[in-house]
Write an enzyme that holds these catalytic residues in place. Sequence first.
Site, PDB file in Angstrom:
ATOM      1  CE  LYS A 196      -3.900  -2.037   1.913  1.00 15.86           C
ATOM      2  NZ  LYS A 196      -4.860  -1.975   0.862  1.00 15.86           N
ATOM      3  CE  LYS A 291     -11.554 -10.452  -1.484  1.00 17.73           C
ATOM      4  NZ  LYS A 291     -11.038 -10.839  -0.467  1.00 17.73           N
ATOM      5  CE  LYS A 294     -13.845  -1.630   0.951  1.00 19.78           C
ATOM      6  NZ  LYS A 294     -15.087  -1.931   2.163  1.00 19.78           N
TER       7      LYS A 294
END
Length: 427
Positions: A196, A291, A294
């Site tokens: 991240k 997967k 969102k």
Amino acid sequence: MGRALLSHFLIVSNSSPRLVSSLKCRSRGGLPSKYCKTPGLIRQNRNLATHNGCGFRCYCNVSLSEPTAPVASSSSVKKRIVSGVQPTGSIHLGNYLGAIKNWIALQPFCDLMLQNSYETLFFIVDLHAITLPYDTQQLSKATRETAAIYLACGIDNSKASVFVQSHVRAHVELMWLLSSATPIGWLNKMIQFKEKSHKAGGENVGVALLTYPVLMASDILLYQSDFVPVGEDQKQHLELTRELAERVNYLYGGRKWKKLGGRGGAIFKVPEPLIPPAGARVMSLTDGLSKMSKSAPSDQSRINLLDPKDVIANKIKRCKTDSSAGLEFDNLERPECNNLLSIYQLISGKTKGEVAEECQNMNWGTFKPLLTDALIEHLHPIQVRYEEIMSDSAYLDKVLADGAAKAADIADATLNNVYQAMGFLRR
């Protein structure tokens, strides 16, 4: 617990969660080797299998660190399961089938298992939502909406304490105390931080992205949690939580705590992971190998729980398929086919065998309307209930306030013990 859904726990019809201790302990921070678990220090009972009327089955390994004693327990003390979710983005079908349904399924499990000896705490982790850039105008709104949709899906606030993380101040206080005992090397090794921070721009990211696993540990340890539902991407963070609990117990617990006027023994319980059963991972509608997420740029890739009927129909109509004849599970060359059949199985409540027999000779023109109707029928009651909850602000506020009050009672007791064990002058 974690970044997108701290409760990445999954339940499929005719399957059940398993409680296992599969996390490895490594000697860290220069502590004596006896601090980490070794075969001689781990007390395991692999016969602790418990059944109930719902067919749930759990296996628990009990482990104790040598320098401390276990937290006092008795048949009258309920064991706790904790989990939470970030108030970011739309809640989609993958979240629902991969997490929310599992939480709901745990409610009768908690009622029946060992005569209602389990309690659950579920919270919206708004503090975790600010580790990356976010919209300040939307945070409060998203927090309420997330709580409402989980209640609409079936979370029963009479069986679970539902609250907002920031409404219980002890989460942040304990995080700071735990931070003083957390070696920086532990955090630097977190895989999600590396991924991240790279995406977010390296040195420009806030320190919270590095330290949020300590906040996650605080979320769990604050409630003396016995079990924590975790997904594949959160196993490393729960491992850190367990090791941090043992480290604090070693550094400040036992006789050291007792000399300061405390009860002695372990300060924290070392939580066990509640691992979801495999086989119901929901994939993207545009790529059967990815997967459902969102964070995906295209909304076409997912079914959001609040999507209107026409939007659901359009997404299923346009979803990626193949040109092979018939429909089948588990063909590695047909990932989209396997994904859509799995969604239909989970939404309809049918077994895999029943779906395979029903759909084996269908073409996509026949199956897609069938799947669309099943999705609309399943999601409609959730959408109706969501609108009811959102239109009744007083009800939602009371649920969250009551949940926070119950959680604070537990959290404050733990926090006071930690302050005492670490030698603080208390007011």
